[in-house]
Design an enzyme around this catalytic site. Structure first.
Site, mmCIF file in Angstrom:
data_model
loop_
_atom_site.group_PDB
_atom_site.id
_atom_site.type_symbol
_atom_site.label_atom_id
_atom_site.label_comp_id
_atom_site.label_asym_id
_atom_site.label_seq_id
_atom_site.Cartn_x
_atom_site.Cartn_y
_atom_site.Cartn_z
ATOM 1 N N HIS A 61 0.836 -1.208 0.000
ATOM 2 C CA HIS A 61 0.000 0.000 0.000
ATOM 3 C C HIS A 61 0.864 1.250 0.000
ATOM 4 C CE1 HIS A 61 -3.879 2.092 0.982
ATOM 5 N NE2 HIS A 61 -2.995 3.044 1.261
ATOM 6 N N HIS A 63 0.868 5.414 -2.135
ATOM 7 C CA HIS A 63 0.268 6.335 -3.106
ATOM 8 C C HIS A 63 1.427 7.006 -3.849
ATOM 9 C CE1 HIS A 63 -3.955 6.337 -1.403
ATOM 10 N NE2 HIS A 63 -3.253 5.730 -0.446
ATOM 11 N N GLN A 156 -10.245 8.972 -4.563
ATOM 12 C CA GLN A 156 -9.878 9.589 -3.282
ATOM 13 C C GLN A 156 -10.994 10.423 -2.659
ATOM 14 O OE1 GLN A 156 -6.561 10.108 -1.191
ATOM 15 N NE2 GLN A 156 -8.477 10.378 -0.099
ATOM 16 N N HIS A 214 -10.037 1.354 0.743
ATOM 17 C CA HIS A 214 -9.886 2.087 1.995
ATOM 18 C C HIS A 214 -11.277 2.042 2.645
ATOM 19 C CE1 HIS A 214 -6.509 3.649 -0.275
ATOM 20 N NE2 HIS A 214 -6.067 4.360 0.758
ATOM 21 N N GLU A 217 -11.799 4.114 7.377
ATOM 22 C CA GLU A 217 -10.548 4.795 7.736
ATOM 23 C C GLU A 217 -10.900 6.097 8.463
ATOM 24 O OE1 GLU A 217 -6.498 6.219 5.396
ATOM 25 O OE2 GLU A 217 -8.424 6.220 4.375
#
Length: 260
Positions: A61, A63, A156, A214, A217
């Site tokens: 994981h 970005h 996102q 995700h 979170e």
């Protein structure tokens, strides 16, 4: 590195071994002292001298579209995820493909230098030009000699917070991403969050892609999208065993509920 011999390494089990590498692949693991030293030139041999040898490491994981941007355009003064996401929202409006690839390549090279050869990166699909997706898909092909890179289409800002986001996710799929992402707790409503999960699962199944969400979170203990995913995954998809699923960062599970 095509042909190489590592001698006198120690495995996690404490065994001393020699490792023969042919054509960039491990051809044989032998007891220490039994490696075929005659088959390798001196500059193709490395004495590990009792140091640890392991299978390649994995970075599951990251970005890479945002790697190397700390402090740009400003520092995260609160140290919180929420502020970090707001800073990224400003930064991604100025993304350039080449500068992104330069930053991401540097990080991939750091990974490889530390034994990481499998990397999964998320790419923000709510960035309107999909510059990050395009750049990371190109990078995936350019670093095959270092790592195996998977690219996750990651909305996102949420799938249903803007009318363009679902279309952008579909476009990323057509561009050739490896995995479908999601972020249900970032939607405006509970109903949209449930739809975020369901939509991601549907797209992943339709295109025979993996799923990496995700999910929950947040420190809100009422964020319950893990159960939504589990209910969907444990029904017809589980029975068909067609979908590989990864869920991440279930912070709400660790958050105590306040009582009077």
């Amino acid at each position: 590195m095509n042909n190489f011999l590592v001698t006198n390494g120690v495995t996690l089990d404490g065994e001393r071994v020699d490792i023969e590498i042919q054509d960039s692949k491990i051809a044989r693991i032998a007891d220490a002292g039994e490696g075929d030293t005659a088959a390798f030139d001196d500059d193709q041999q490395y004495d590990a001298a009792g140091r640890l040898v392991t299978p390649p490491l994995i970075e599951p994981h990251i970005h890479l579209d945002a790697t190397g941007t700390a402090g740009d355009p400003r520092w995260n003064q609160s140290g919180t995820l929420a502020e970090g996401i707001k800073i990224w929202a400003d930064r991604k409006t100025t993304l350039g493909k080449e500068e992104l690839k330069e930053r991401a390549t540097r990080t991939v090279e750091w990974f490889a230098a530390h034994g990481i050869t499998r990397v999964r990166t998320h790419a923000d699909t709510t960035e309107q030009t999909l510059t990050g997706v395009e750049a990371l898909l190109e990078l995936r092909e350019e670093v095959t000699d270092l790592v195996e890179l998977q690219v996750v289409a990651f909305p996102q800002d949420g799938l249903f917070t803007d009318e363009t986001h679902l279309e952008l996710l579909h476009e990323a799929v057509e561009m050739g991403v490896d995995v479908i992402g999601g972020i249900p707790h970032n939607e405006h409503t509970r109903e949209d969050g449930v739809n975020d999960v369901q939509t991601a699962v549907d797209i992943a199944e339709r295109h025979d892609l993996q799923l990496d969400l995700h999910i929950d979170e947040t420190d809100d203990p009422q964020s319950r999208f893990t159960e939504v995913l589990a209910a969907r995954y444990s029904s017809e998809i589980w029975e068909r065993k067609r979908l590989q699923v990864m869920q991440r960062q279930c912070i709400h599970i660790q958050t105590p509920t306040r009582t009077n």
